[in-house]
Design a protein around this motif. Sequence first.
Motif, PDB file in Angstrom:
ATOM      1  N   LEU A  83       0.801  -1.219   0.000  1.00  0.00           N
ATOM      2  CA  LEU A  83       0.000   0.000   0.000  1.00  0.00           C
ATOM      3  C   LEU A  83       0.834   1.270   0.000  1.00  0.00           C
ATOM      4  O   LEU A  83       0.288   2.359  -0.206  1.00  0.00           O
ATOM      5  CB  LEU A  83      -0.916   0.010   1.229  1.00  0.00           C
ATOM      6  N   LEU A  84       2.140   1.165   0.236  1.00  0.00           N
ATOM      7  CA  LEU A  84       2.972   2.364   0.288  1.00  0.00           C
ATOM      8  C   LEU A  84       3.123   2.977  -1.097  1.00  0.00           C
ATOM      9  O   LEU A  84       3.323   2.259  -2.082  1.00  0.00           O
ATOM     10  CB  LEU A  84       4.354   2.017   0.850  1.00  0.00           C
ATOM     11  N   PRO A  85       3.042   4.296  -1.214  1.00  0.00           N
ATOM     12  CA  PRO A  85       3.278   4.949  -2.510  1.00  0.00           C
ATOM     13  C   PRO A  85       4.738   4.793  -2.927  1.00  0.00           C
ATOM     14  O   PRO A  85       5.609   4.484  -2.099  1.00  0.00           O
ATOM     15  CB  PRO A  85       2.917   6.420  -2.244  1.00  0.00           C
ATOM     16  N   PRO A  86       5.046   5.005  -4.190  1.00  0.00           N
ATOM     17  CA  PRO A  86       6.446   4.910  -4.620  1.00  0.00           C
ATOM     18  C   PRO A  86       7.294   5.993  -3.973  1.00  0.00           C
ATOM     19  O   PRO A  86       6.817   7.092  -3.659  1.00  0.00           O
ATOM     20  CB  PRO A  86       6.363   5.080  -6.140  1.00  0.00           C
ATOM     21  N   ARG A  87       8.551   5.674  -3.773  1.00  0.00           N
ATOM     22  CA  ARG A  87       9.470   6.629  -3.168  1.00  0.00           C
ATOM     23  C   ARG A  87       9.939   7.608  -4.241  1.00  0.00           C
ATOM     24  O   ARG A  87      10.502   7.217  -5.266  1.00  0.00           O
ATOM     25  CB  ARG A  87      10.663   5.898  -2.547  1.00  0.00           C
ATOM     26  N   THR A  88       9.742   8.896  -3.985  1.00  0.00           N
ATOM     27  CA  THR A  88      10.099   9.929  -4.957  1.00  0.00           C
ATOM     28  C   THR A  88      11.429  10.579  -4.647  1.00  0.00           C
ATOM     29  O   THR A  88      12.086  11.093  -5.541  1.00  0.00           O
ATOM     30  CB  THR A  88       9.002  11.010  -4.991  1.00  0.00           C
ATOM     31  N   THR A  89      11.826  10.636  -3.394  1.00  0.00           N
ATOM     32  CA  THR A  89      13.099  11.246  -3.017  1.00  0.00           C
ATOM     33  C   THR A  89      13.844  10.294  -2.116  1.00  0.00           C
ATOM     34  O   THR A  89      13.227   9.499  -1.385  1.00  0.00           O
ATOM     35  CB  THR A  89      12.871  12.571  -2.263  1.00  0.00           C
ATOM     36  N   PRO A  90      15.165  10.298  -2.122  1.00  0.00           N
ATOM     37  CA  PRO A  90      15.910   9.455  -1.197  1.00  0.00           C
ATOM     38  C   PRO A  90      15.601   9.810   0.244  1.00  0.00           C
ATOM     39  O   PRO A  90      15.149  10.912   0.558  1.00  0.00           O
ATOM     40  CB  PRO A  90      17.377   9.729  -1.553  1.00  0.00           C
ATOM     41  N   VAL A  91      15.851   8.852   1.120  1.00  0.00           N
ATOM     42  CA  VAL A  91      15.559   9.062   2.523  1.00  0.00           C
ATOM     43  C   VAL A  91      16.425  10.155   3.114  1.00  0.00           C
ATOM     44  O   VAL A  91      16.007  10.935   3.955  1.00  0.00           O
ATOM     45  CB  VAL A  91      15.747   7.748   3.299  1.00  0.00           C
ATOM     46  N   ASP A  92      17.699  10.274   2.673  1.00  0.00           N
ATOM     47  CA  ASP A  92      18.615  11.259   3.243  1.00  0.00           C
ATOM     48  C   ASP A  92      18.527  12.610   2.554  1.00  0.00           C
ATOM     49  O   ASP A  92      19.388  13.456   2.731  1.00  0.00           O
ATOM     50  CB  ASP A  92      20.056  10.740   3.171  1.00  0.00           C
ATOM     51  N   GLY A  93      17.512  12.837   1.736  1.00  0.00           N
ATOM     52  CA  GLY A  93      17.338  14.129   1.089  1.00  0.00           C
ATOM     53  C   GLY A  93      17.481  14.019  -0.405  1.00  0.00           C
ATOM     54  O   GLY A  93      17.891  13.003  -0.959  1.00  0.00           O
ATOM     55  N   GLU A  94      17.129  15.080  -1.084  1.00  0.00           N
ATOM     56  CA  GLU A  94      17.211  15.101  -2.526  1.00  0.00           C
ATOM     57  C   GLU A  94      18.660  15.316  -2.975  1.00  0.00           C
ATOM     58  O   GLU A  94      19.433  16.037  -2.341  1.00  0.00           O
ATOM     59  CB  GLU A  94      16.340  16.218  -3.096  1.00  0.00           C
ATOM     60  N   VAL A  95      19.040  14.669  -4.034  1.00  0.00           N
ATOM     61  CA  VAL A  95      20.351  14.831  -4.640  1.00  0.00           C
ATOM     62  C   VAL A  95      20.159  15.586  -5.946  1.00  0.00           C
ATOM     63  O   VAL A  95      19.506  15.093  -6.872  1.00  0.00           O
ATOM     64  CB  VAL A  95      21.023  13.464  -4.899  1.00  0.00           C
ATOM     65  N   GLU A  96      20.699  16.779  -6.000  1.00  0.00           N
ATOM     66  CA  GLU A  96      20.490  17.613  -7.172  1.00  0.00           C
ATOM     67  C   GLU A  96      21.345  17.094  -8.326  1.00  0.00           C
ATOM     68  O   GLU A  96      22.556  16.868  -8.192  1.00  0.00           O
ATOM     69  CB  GLU A  96      20.886  19.064  -6.869  1.00  0.00           C
ATOM     70  N   ALA A  97      20.727  16.919  -9.478  1.00  0.00           N
ATOM     71  CA  ALA A  97      21.429  16.461 -10.667  1.00  0.00           C
ATOM     72  C   ALA A  97      22.025  17.664 -11.397  1.00  0.00           C
ATOM     73  O   ALA A  97      21.475  18.770 -11.352  1.00  0.00           O
ATOM     74  CB  ALA A  97      20.458  15.720 -11.591  1.00  0.00           C
ATOM     75  N   PRO A  98      23.177  17.482 -12.043  1.00  0.00           N
ATOM     76  CA  PRO A  98      23.775  18.606 -12.779  1.00  0.00           C
ATOM     77  C   PRO A  98      22.854  19.061 -13.892  1.00  0.00           C
ATOM     78  O   PRO A  98      22.285  18.260 -14.629  1.00  0.00           O
ATOM     79  CB  PRO A  98      25.085  18.013 -13.315  1.00  0.00           C
ATOM     80  N   MET A  99      22.721  20.390 -14.005  1.00  0.00           N
ATOM     81  CA  MET A  99      21.840  20.956 -15.007  1.00  0.00           C
ATOM     82  C   MET A  99      22.601  21.141 -16.305  1.00  0.00           C
ATOM     83  O   MET A  99      23.759  21.573 -16.326  1.00  0.00           O
ATOM     84  CB  MET A  99      21.292  22.310 -14.529  1.00  0.00           C
ATOM     85  N   GLU A 100      21.983  20.775 -17.387  1.00  0.00           N
ATOM     86  CA  GLU A 100      22.569  20.913 -18.708  1.00  0.00           C
ATOM     87  C   GLU A 100      21.918  22.084 -19.426  1.00  0.00           C
ATOM     88  O   GLU A 100      20.732  22.361 -19.258  1.00  0.00           O
ATOM     89  CB  GLU A 100      22.373  19.631 -19.517  1.00  0.00           C
ATOM     90  N   ALA A 101      22.691  22.750 -20.239  1.00  0.00           N
ATOM     91  CA  ALA A 101      22.166  23.885 -20.993  1.00  0.00           C
ATOM     92  C   ALA A 101      21.196  23.400 -22.047  1.00  0.00           C
ATOM     93  O   ALA A 101      21.479  22.449 -22.771  1.00  0.00           O
ATOM     94  CB  ALA A 101      23.308  24.649 -21.657  1.00  0.00           C
ATOM     95  N   PRO A 102      20.032  23.972 -22.120  1.00  0.00           N
ATOM     96  CA  PRO A 102      19.056  23.521 -23.119  1.00  0.00           C
ATOM     97  C   PRO A 102      19.514  23.878 -24.527  1.00  0.00           C
ATOM     98  O   PRO A 102      20.193  24.872 -24.756  1.00  0.00           O
ATOM     99  CB  PRO A 102      17.774  24.277 -22.737  1.00  0.00           C
ATOM    100  N   ALA A 103      19.178  23.025 -25.468  1.00  0.00           N
ATOM    101  CA  ALA A 103      19.539  23.270 -26.876  1.00  0.00           C
ATOM    102  C   ALA A 103      18.715  24.423 -27.421  1.00  0.00           C
ATOM    103  O   ALA A 103      17.520  24.549 -27.138  1.00  0.00           O
ATOM    104  CB  ALA A 103      19.304  22.006 -27.705  1.00  0.00           C
ATOM    105  N   GLU A 104      19.376  25.301 -28.185  1.00  0.00           N
ATOM    106  CA  GLU A 104      18.690  26.462 -28.754  1.00  0.00           C
ATOM    107  C   GLU A 104      17.804  26.034 -29.915  1.00  0.00           C
ATOM    108  O   GLU A 104      18.189  25.234 -30.755  1.00  0.00           O
ATOM    109  CB  GLU A 104      19.719  27.477 -29.252  1.00  0.00           C
ATOM    110  N   ALA A 105      16.632  26.569 -29.922  1.00  0.00           N
ATOM    111  CA  ALA A 105      15.685  26.235 -30.985  1.00  0.00           C
ATOM    112  C   ALA A 105      16.012  27.049 -32.225  1.00  0.00           C
ATOM    113  O   ALA A 105      16.561  28.154 -32.137  1.00  0.00           O
ATOM    114  CB  ALA A 105      14.258  26.546 -30.532  1.00  0.00           C
ATOM    115  N   PRO A 106      15.727  26.560 -33.410  1.00  0.00           N
ATOM    116  CA  PRO A 106      15.956  27.326 -34.640  1.00  0.00           C
ATOM    117  C   PRO A 106      15.162  28.618 -34.617  1.00  0.00           C
ATOM    118  O   PRO A 106      14.108  28.742 -33.988  1.00  0.00           O
ATOM    119  CB  PRO A 106      15.480  26.380 -35.745  1.00  0.00           C
ATOM    120  N   ALA A 107      15.727  29.595 -35.307  1.00  0.00           N
ATOM    121  CA  ALA A 107      15.108  30.920 -35.320  1.00  0.00           C
ATOM    122  C   ALA A 107      13.748  30.902 -35.994  1.00  0.00           C
ATOM    123  O   ALA A 107      12.851  31.641 -35.622  1.00  0.00           O
ATOM    124  CB  ALA A 107      16.031  31.935 -36.008  1.00  0.00           C
ATOM    125  N   ASP A 108      13.638  30.065 -37.049  1.00  0.00           N
ATOM    126  CA  ASP A 108      12.376  30.053 -37.778  1.00  0.00           C
ATOM    127  C   ASP A 108      11.368  29.072 -37.196  1.00  0.00           C
ATOM    128  O   ASP A 108      10.344  28.823 -37.801  1.00  0.00           O
ATOM    129  CB  ASP A 108      12.635  29.703 -39.251  1.00  0.00           C
TER     130      ASP A 108
END
Length: 550
Positions: free
Chosen positions: A497-522
Amino acid sequence: MARRPLPRILSSGSAQLARSRELARTAADSATDVLHPLITITRGLRRLASAGRRRWSDTPKDKRGPLLFLVASVILVVALVPYGPLLAAVTLMAAAAWQGRDRTPAASDGPDESQVQRLKSLYEALVPYFSAAEDPEPVYAHGGDWEKALTSYDFDASGRVDRLVIDYPAYFTDGEPAARARIEQLLTAKSGRGREYHFDWDEEGNQLTVTALAPLPTGIAAQRFVTAPGETVLGLTDRTEVQRTLPLTYGEEEHDIPPVVWRTGLRSTEPHLLALGQPGSGTSTLLRSIALQALEYGDVVIVEGGGTGEYACLTGRDGVLSVECALAGALASLEWAAHETERRLIAVNRARQAGHPPPDDTKRPLWLLLDRPTALAHVAAADGHKDPQSLLQVPLRHGRLAGVTVVVAEQFDSVDALSEPVRQHTRARVVLGPATAAQLEQYLGAPPHTTPVTDVPPGRGYARLGNGPVLRLQVPATPDPYDDATSEAHRQAVLDLLPPRTTPVDGEVEAPMEAPAEAPADSKTEAAPEPAPRPTLDKPDPVPAVAETS
């Protein structure tokens, strides 16, 4: 579109089928009555043949020859005697009828000697309470006729009273609780201790019905209940007390069992609950059961004052905003809950003034579950901080309109330490474990209709929702799955009956952020709007969280 009527064969088929079954049953009963002598003789012949085969098999082989010669001689003599075969056939039929008779002992019409003695002792014990010197024709008198007073009675297999109907005189003060309590205590002692008895007082007919209640099932594990949003199953009760049943899995089978359903939400008259009991009575089990049901539709904040880790299995689960055991975290969580309640009230009020429906971020229920908050109150008083219960005043007063529900579990020895708002606004009450009738009346506001016993299993008690009746209650087994003393079946039931675990027990671990790809001008594709995030509990540092502003 008009609804077509059912065909005639379908609409009248059930009635014809019932009529056919009734005719077949009547014919079978008539045939049984007519053929009863033949059935009896056939049964007797079968028994005589079986006895003859057993006698032949038990006879030694060296004696079977003389026995066979003796039987042949008897048959020859019977055949030569005048009317011998006829007399032999009549004798055989008579012996078969005697052997084929129904040997089931007839049920006694009345009680046996021991049961009569028990009823007489009950009658004599009631004489001082149901008799008066001014009564010209007393029904209750020493040495009187007990059958006039005890009109109906049933006994169980052990010989104890299972059901008893008592006629008492009209001048007995059945409207006084003290007079009733004396009679109930007497009948409990005389009928057999260790059982729960239900007392039904018919004041108009001057009758008292005493019924020995069967123990509630304790093997029902936590499971997904068939309920609507806003309904919480507190436990199981007697079938005669409620008009609703739920399909529950009990062992390997499924049964329809009557539940105690607590309704919360905007139209609830008992939006908050208080559970009391002795240590080990099952109050933490009740809170875990409520949390598992609340996570299906809402968010949960848990504050555990005992610090035993009873709710570690819920840490980091989807919908669980926080599980706090320390004072700083409890103060921060409850302070956030108070601000969230105020925010929801303001948002709903503005929406109603503008003629709009309530915002979506105010519709998801928020549950505040507090286990032994008075333990944190003592720590807060020793450290010079505010009582965590003081932060419950806003959720308790305005939680019904804001969709916030508060559930508090406390022990008997700490009831006096509960704050006045908690005791005033928790109109749904549950008392678990052994308790006296005076304690039940004090905490529930009304005495139960049954006699409490001293030896009860965990999770067994009474419940009263607002001004309703006092119901017997058995909480489903919802133990801590991380406890070594938990059975494997109950542990697996809670883990499923337990819901799925969304965050680790010892806290959230931040993932490295990647620069989003630039969209075409048109490119003309627009980015899809991000969905509204679920409310998160951003707790400040411990020191500012507990510091009071001047």
